[in-house]
Design a protein around this motif. Structure first.
Motif, PDB file in Angstrom:
ATOM      1  N   VAL A  21       0.842  -1.198   0.000  1.00 17.97           N
ATOM      2  CA  VAL A  21       0.000   0.000   0.000  1.00 17.97           C
ATOM      3  C   VAL A  21       0.877   1.249   0.000  1.00 17.97           C
ATOM      4  O   VAL A  21       0.618   2.210  -0.729  1.00 17.97           O
ATOM      5  N   TYR A  24       2.396   1.693  -3.570  1.00 17.76           N
ATOM      6  CA  TYR A  24       1.488   1.985  -4.686  1.00 17.76           C
ATOM      7  C   TYR A  24       0.369   2.954  -4.347  1.00 17.76           C
ATOM      8  O   TYR A  24      -0.380   3.358  -5.217  1.00 17.76           O
ATOM      9  N   GLY A  25       0.218   3.307  -3.083  1.00 15.19           N
ATOM     10  CA  GLY A  25      -0.802   4.260  -2.689  1.00 15.19           C
ATOM     11  C   GLY A  25      -2.205   3.733  -2.897  1.00 15.19           C
ATOM     12  O   GLY A  25      -2.435   2.529  -2.975  1.00 15.19           O
ATOM     13  N   ALA A  26      -3.144   4.651  -2.991  1.00 10.95           N
ATOM     14  CA  ALA A  26      -4.552   4.289  -3.110  1.00 10.95           C
ATOM     15  C   ALA A  26      -4.841   3.489  -4.371  1.00 10.95           C
ATOM     16  O   ALA A  26      -5.833   2.773  -4.441  1.00 10.95           O
ATOM     17  N   VAL A  28      -3.396   0.919  -5.305  1.00 12.28           N
ATOM     18  CA  VAL A  28      -2.998  -0.479  -5.143  1.00 12.28           C
ATOM     19  C   VAL A  28      -4.152  -1.427  -5.428  1.00 12.28           C
ATOM     20  O   VAL A  28      -3.964  -2.461  -6.065  1.00 12.28           O
ATOM     21  N   ALA A  69      -3.175   4.118   2.754  1.00 13.84           N
ATOM     22  CA  ALA A  69      -2.401   4.708   1.653  1.00 13.84           C
ATOM     23  C   ALA A  69      -2.292   6.230   1.793  1.00 13.84           C
ATOM     24  O   ALA A  69      -1.306   6.820   1.358  1.00 13.84           O
ATOM     25  N   PRO A  72       0.738   6.216   5.266  1.00 10.21           N
ATOM     26  CA  PRO A  72       1.266   4.903   5.636  1.00 10.21           C
ATOM     27  C   PRO A  72       1.992   4.861   6.982  1.00 10.21           C
ATOM     28  O   PRO A  72       2.167   3.789   7.550  1.00 10.21           O
TER      29      PRO A  72
END
Length: 137
Positions: A21, A24-26, A28, A69, A72
């Protein structure tokens, strides 16, 4: 019921999912939909993908992952993700077995036995068991 073994599995899963997460952030969750994502998202992505296949708990797990995300490093968001994963595992013994097998194949072995036992791959804070324990920071 959420027993110590389920909690231990959830605790072992979270660092992998949190790393994915964080990387790749939100996006993902969307990235996991891509069949070719296996190589790029690694173990955390495979674990998260398996958790999201359980339709009853997928919305809560997805929401907790997307929330994490956004920040984190936020321990509360991390705890929320761990709780949702733990609930999903506790509600579905087949899911718990699948996830435990995935962890074992990755070389992660988690065992918690006995009352008030703690099993974790990594403990990044205070872990206390027992009656009347006091922690001062």
């Amino acid at each position: 019921m959420m027993d110590s073994e389920t909690a231990a599995i959830a605790t072992a899963v979270v660092p992998y999912v949190a790393a994915t997460v964080g990387a790749y952030g939100a996006a993902v969750v969307d990235r996991l939909q891509d069949a070719a994502a296996d190589a790029s998202v690694g173990m955390g992505g495979r674990l998260l993908r398996r958790l999201l296949r359980r339709h009853e708990s997928a919305p809560a797990v997805r929401a907790a992952a997307v929330d994490l995300a956004e920040d984190p490093a936020d321990e509360d968001r991390l705890a929320a993700l761990r709780l949702q994963i733990r609930k999903a595992l506790a509600s579905d013994p087949n899911l718990a077995a699948d996830v435990a097998q995935m962890l074992e194949q990755a070389g992660v072995r988690v065992t918690a036995s006995g009352e008030r036992s703690i099993a974790a791959q990594t403990i990044s804070g205070v872990a206390v068991t027992g009656n009347g324990a006091q922690v001062t920071r």
